[in-house]
Scaffold this motif. Structure first.
Motif, PDB file in Angstrom:
ATOM      1  N   ILE A  22       0.838  -1.206   0.000  1.00  0.00           N
ATOM      2  CA  ILE A  22       0.000   0.000   0.000  1.00  0.00           C
ATOM      3  C   ILE A  22       0.872   1.254   0.000  1.00  0.00           C
ATOM      4  CG2 ILE A  22      -1.664   1.331   1.352  1.00  0.00           C
ATOM      5  CD1 ILE A  22      -2.829  -1.349   2.292  1.00  0.00           C
ATOM      6  N   LYS A  23       1.924   1.248   0.820  1.00  0.00           N
ATOM      7  CA  LYS A  23       2.832   2.392   0.847  1.00  0.00           C
ATOM      8  C   LYS A  23       3.496   2.593  -0.498  1.00  0.00           C
ATOM      9  CE  LYS A  23       5.599   2.839   4.360  1.00  0.00           C
ATOM     10  NZ  LYS A  23       6.551   2.489   5.434  1.00  0.00           N
ATOM     11  N   ARG A  24       3.815   1.507  -1.171  1.00  0.00           N
ATOM     12  CA  ARG A  24       4.462   1.612  -2.471  1.00  0.00           C
ATOM     13  C   ARG A  24       3.557   2.255  -3.511  1.00  0.00           C
ATOM     14  NH1 ARG A  24       7.645  -1.504  -5.276  1.00  0.00           N
ATOM     15  NH2 ARG A  24       6.796  -0.194  -6.937  1.00  0.00           N
ATOM     16  N   MET A  25       2.229   2.153  -3.311  1.00  0.00           N
ATOM     17  CA  MET A  25       1.311   2.798  -4.238  1.00  0.00           C
ATOM     18  C   MET A  25       1.442   4.319  -4.159  1.00  0.00           C
ATOM     19  SD  MET A  25      -2.052   0.403  -3.616  1.00  0.00           S
ATOM     20  CE  MET A  25      -3.090   1.370  -4.714  1.00  0.00           C
ATOM     21  N   LEU A  26       1.847   4.835  -2.974  1.00  0.00           N
ATOM     22  CA  LEU A  26       1.987   6.267  -2.771  1.00  0.00           C
ATOM     23  C   LEU A  26       3.432   6.740  -2.883  1.00  0.00           C
ATOM     24  CD1 LEU A  26      -0.402   6.693   0.297  1.00  0.00           C
ATOM     25  CD2 LEU A  26      -0.910   7.166  -2.102  1.00  0.00           C
ATOM     26  N   ARG A  27       4.374   5.847  -2.560  1.00  0.00           N
ATOM     27  CA  ARG A  27       5.780   6.239  -2.532  1.00  0.00           C
ATOM     28  C   ARG A  27       6.602   5.237  -3.330  1.00  0.00           C
ATOM     29  NH1 ARG A  27       6.524   7.624   3.935  1.00  0.00           N
ATOM     30  NH2 ARG A  27       4.968   9.319   4.018  1.00  0.00           N
ATOM     31  N   SER A  28       7.326   5.730  -4.309  1.00  0.00           N
ATOM     32  CA  SER A  28       8.128   4.845  -5.138  1.00  0.00           C
ATOM     33  C   SER A  28       9.270   5.641  -5.746  1.00  0.00           C
ATOM     34  CB  SER A  28       7.275   4.237  -6.255  1.00  0.00           C
ATOM     35  OG  SER A  28       6.912   5.238  -7.189  1.00  0.00           O
ATOM     36  N   ASP A  34       9.750  11.769 -10.749  1.00  0.00           N
ATOM     37  CA  ASP A  34       8.765  12.693 -11.313  1.00  0.00           C
ATOM     38  C   ASP A  34       8.696  13.990 -10.502  1.00  0.00           C
ATOM     39  OD1 ASP A  34       8.177  10.866 -13.279  1.00  0.00           O
ATOM     40  OD2 ASP A  34       6.393  10.081 -12.266  1.00  0.00           O
ATOM     41  N   LEU A  35       8.720  13.860  -9.173  1.00  0.00           N
ATOM     42  CA  LEU A  35       8.651  15.038  -8.316  1.00  0.00           C
ATOM     43  C   LEU A  35       9.918  15.876  -8.422  1.00  0.00           C
ATOM     44  CD1 LEU A  35       6.969  13.466  -5.169  1.00  0.00           C
ATOM     45  CD2 LEU A  35       5.974  15.210  -6.672  1.00  0.00           C
ATOM     46  N   TRP A  36      11.061  15.210  -8.520  1.00  0.00           N
ATOM     47  CA  TRP A  36      12.319  15.947  -8.697  1.00  0.00           C
ATOM     48  C   TRP A  36      12.265  16.765  -9.979  1.00  0.00           C
ATOM     49  CZ3 TRP A  36      16.044  15.433 -12.629  1.00  0.00           C
ATOM     50  CH2 TRP A  36      17.196  16.201 -12.437  1.00  0.00           C
ATOM     51  N   GLU A  37      11.723  16.192 -11.041  1.00  0.00           N
ATOM     52  CA  GLU A  37      11.618  16.917 -12.303  1.00  0.00           C
ATOM     53  C   GLU A  37      10.672  18.106 -12.180  1.00  0.00           C
ATOM     54  OE1 GLU A  37      10.469  13.784 -14.936  1.00  0.00           O
ATOM     55  OE2 GLU A  37      12.545  13.194 -15.375  1.00  0.00           O
ATOM     56  N   ARG A  38       9.581  17.942 -11.420  1.00  0.00           N
ATOM     57  CA  ARG A  38       8.660  19.060 -11.189  1.00  0.00           C
ATOM     58  C   ARG A  38       9.363  20.180 -10.419  1.00  0.00           C
ATOM     59  NH1 ARG A  38       3.175  18.525 -12.037  1.00  0.00           N
ATOM     60  NH2 ARG A  38       2.431  16.390 -12.390  1.00  0.00           N
ATOM     61  N   LEU A  39      10.085  19.815  -9.355  1.00  0.00           N
ATOM     62  CA  LEU A  39      10.768  20.831  -8.559  1.00  0.00           C
ATOM     63  C   LEU A  39      11.840  21.546  -9.376  1.00  0.00           C
ATOM     64  CD1 LEU A  39      11.183  19.032  -5.106  1.00  0.00           C
ATOM     65  CD2 LEU A  39       9.520  20.788  -5.741  1.00  0.00           C
ATOM     66  N   LYS A  40      12.568  20.800 -10.163  1.00  0.00           N
ATOM     67  CA  LYS A  40      13.608  21.402 -11.000  1.00  0.00           C
ATOM     68  C   LYS A  40      12.993  22.414 -11.960  1.00  0.00           C
ATOM     69  CE  LYS A  40      17.348  20.271 -14.232  1.00  0.00           C
ATOM     70  NZ  LYS A  40      18.024  19.194 -14.993  1.00  0.00           N
ATOM     71  N   GLU A 119      15.260  36.172  -3.063  1.00  0.00           N
ATOM     72  CA  GLU A 119      14.569  35.747  -4.276  1.00  0.00           C
ATOM     73  C   GLU A 119      14.852  34.279  -4.623  1.00  0.00           C
ATOM     74  OE1 GLU A 119      12.367  37.785  -5.768  1.00  0.00           O
ATOM     75  OE2 GLU A 119      12.836  39.102  -4.091  1.00  0.00           O
ATOM     76  N   GLN A 120      15.796  33.656  -3.959  1.00  0.00           N
ATOM     77  CA  GLN A 120      16.170  32.273  -4.250  1.00  0.00           C
ATOM     78  C   GLN A 120      15.385  31.312  -3.370  1.00  0.00           C
ATOM     79  OE1 GLN A 120      18.400  30.973  -6.518  1.00  0.00           O
ATOM     80  NE2 GLN A 120      17.695  28.975  -5.835  1.00  0.00           N
ATOM     81  N   PRO A 121      14.591  30.415  -3.952  1.00  0.00           N
ATOM     82  CA  PRO A 121      13.850  29.460  -3.119  1.00  0.00           C
ATOM     83  C   PRO A 121      14.793  28.563  -2.324  1.00  0.00           C
ATOM     84  CG  PRO A 121      13.055  29.450  -5.385  1.00  0.00           C
ATOM     85  CD  PRO A 121      14.334  30.223  -5.380  1.00  0.00           C
ATOM     86  N   MET A 122      14.283  28.028  -1.230  1.00  0.00           N
ATOM     87  CA  MET A 122      15.039  27.063  -0.441  1.00  0.00           C
ATOM     88  C   MET A 122      14.933  25.682  -1.086  1.00  0.00           C
ATOM     89  SD  MET A 122      14.411  28.213   3.495  1.00  0.00           S
ATOM     90  CE  MET A 122      15.023  29.790   4.081  1.00  0.00           C
ATOM     91  N   GLY A 123      15.808  24.782  -0.661  1.00  0.00           N
ATOM     92  CA  GLY A 123      15.782  23.429  -1.183  1.00  0.00           C
ATOM     93  C   GLY A 123      14.947  22.509  -0.304  1.00  0.00           C
ATOM     94  N   LEU A 124      14.588  21.352  -0.841  1.00  0.00           N
ATOM     95  CA  LEU A 124      13.749  20.405  -0.111  1.00  0.00           C
ATOM     96  C   LEU A 124      14.338  19.008  -0.129  1.00  0.00           C
ATOM     97  CD1 LEU A 124      10.142  21.335  -1.318  1.00  0.00           C
ATOM     98  CD2 LEU A 124      11.223  21.950   0.852  1.00  0.00           C
ATOM     99  N   LEU A 125      14.204  18.324   0.994  1.00  0.00           N
ATOM    100  CA  LEU A 125      14.541  16.910   1.101  1.00  0.00           C
ATOM    101  C   LEU A 125      13.259  16.108   1.345  1.00  0.00           C
ATOM    102  CD1 LEU A 125      17.684  17.121   3.431  1.00  0.00           C
ATOM    103  CD2 LEU A 125      17.639  17.014   0.931  1.00  0.00           C
ATOM    104  N   ASP A 126      13.390  14.781   1.336  1.00  0.00           N
ATOM    105  CA  ASP A 126      12.296  13.858   1.633  1.00  0.00           C
ATOM    106  C   ASP A 126      11.140  14.031   0.656  1.00  0.00           C
ATOM    107  OD1 ASP A 126      10.693  11.944   2.718  1.00  0.00           O
ATOM    108  OD2 ASP A 126      10.105  13.114   4.488  1.00  0.00           O
ATOM    109  N   LEU A 127      11.380  13.678  -0.599  1.00  0.00           N
ATOM    110  CA  LEU A 127      10.325  13.789  -1.602  1.00  0.00           C
ATOM    111  C   LEU A 127       9.224  12.757  -1.410  1.00  0.00           C
ATOM    112  CD1 LEU A 127      12.184  14.727  -4.904  1.00  0.00           C
ATOM    113  CD2 LEU A 127      11.518  16.127  -2.943  1.00  0.00           C
ATOM    114  N   ASP A 128       9.444  11.757  -0.566  1.00  0.00           N
ATOM    115  CA  ASP A 128       8.363  10.824  -0.228  1.00  0.00           C
ATOM    116  C   ASP A 128       7.215  11.555   0.468  1.00  0.00           C
ATOM    117  OD1 ASP A 128       9.336   8.505  -1.311  1.00  0.00           O
ATOM    118  OD2 ASP A 128      10.307   7.815   0.520  1.00  0.00           O
ATOM    119  N   SER A 129       7.523  12.713   1.086  1.00  0.00           N
ATOM    120  CA  SER A 129       6.506  13.487   1.804  1.00  0.00           C
ATOM    121  C   SER A 129       5.970  14.656   0.982  1.00  0.00           C
ATOM    122  CB  SER A 129       7.087  14.011   3.126  1.00  0.00           C
ATOM    123  OG  SER A 129       7.433  12.938   3.978  1.00  0.00           O
TER     124      SER A 129
END
Length: 234
Positions: A22-28, A34-40, A119-129
């Motif tokens: 079930i967790k794998r359905m939400l986190r993989s 995909d999320l890294w590409e969105r953030l970039k 003007e520079q956004p901060m960075g993010l870790l833990d893309l599972d969240s």
């Protein structure tokens, strides 16, 4: 492929039982990429996925170490965030919400300081969240912003015994409002109200008194001065 890094992180994903499936359905790993590409694409730094490997129902995702201090590290060594950093934090959350993204674990250890410019956004870790929900209505934005300030205020008091001054609180909302193009005053008041309500029974006495004193000052300041889109934070 040659990568000059001193450390790597290996995240394991295992789907060997029902709970993990079930967790794998939400986190993989694929979702993280995909999320890294969105953030970039929207200018927010996060660890670049280097390798995904699969064996049966097990996956691993390898990312490089990001050599930037987290908010928690900054608070422990240099004190609570200043006006410029608070403005950058507000811009970061404004960018996330404007692009339909929400981070459900905004721990100060998951937020990275970049170059110190507002003007520079901060960075993010833990893309599972991190989740893409498409549209973030006001009620959800206030819930997420309240969680951010709850985590941040508790950690700041623990690490350095201080909270941002009223001008820092105001700068956060100036940064957020500049990006979202929507008035942030009601968001700010809602966050203060929720902090004060939760503080009544969730904090140690010393921290409770400090936080209530800070929220009272924050409220007085923004009620007196409002929230503009000024980007002058020297």
């Amino acid at each position: 492929m040659e990568i000059e890094r001193s450390a790597y992180y290996v995240k394991h994903y295992c789907a060997t039982d029902t709970k993990e499936r079930i967790k794998r359905m939400l986190r993989s790993p694929r979702r993280n990429i995909d999320l890294w590409e969105r953030l970039k694409a929207i200018g927010i730094l996060s660890p670049e996925p280097l390798l995904v490997a699969k064996q049966g129902k097990r996956f691993v995702l390898i990312t490089p170490e990001v050599r930037l201090p987290s908010i928690r590290q900054h608070s422990a060594k240099q004190g609570t965030l200043g006006v410029v950093a608070m403005h950058a934090l507000g811009r970061t959350w404004g960018i996330l919400h404007t692009n339909g993204l929400m981070h459900v674990d905004p721990s100060p250890s998951n937020i990275l300081l970049t170059n110190g410019q507002s003007e520079q956004p901060m960075g993010l870790l833990d893309l599972d969240s991190l989740y893409y929900v498409g549209l973030i209505p006001n009620w959800l934005a206030r819930q997420r912003l309240s969680q951010l300030f709850s985590r941040f205020s508790a950690d700041s008091l623990k690490q350095c015994g201080a909270l941002p001054p009223p001008t820092g609180f105001q700068a956060f909302w100036q940064g957020y409002q500049t990006v979202t193009k929507q008035p942030a005053f009601q968001h700010a008041i809602a966050v203060i109200n929720r902090l004060e309500k939760s503080t009544a029974y969730k904090r140690a006495r010393s921290h409770r008194e400090q936080l209530l004193a800070a929220t009272a000052e924050w409220r007085r300041h923004i009620c007196s001065h409002g929230i503009s889109n000024s980007s002058s934070h020297n």
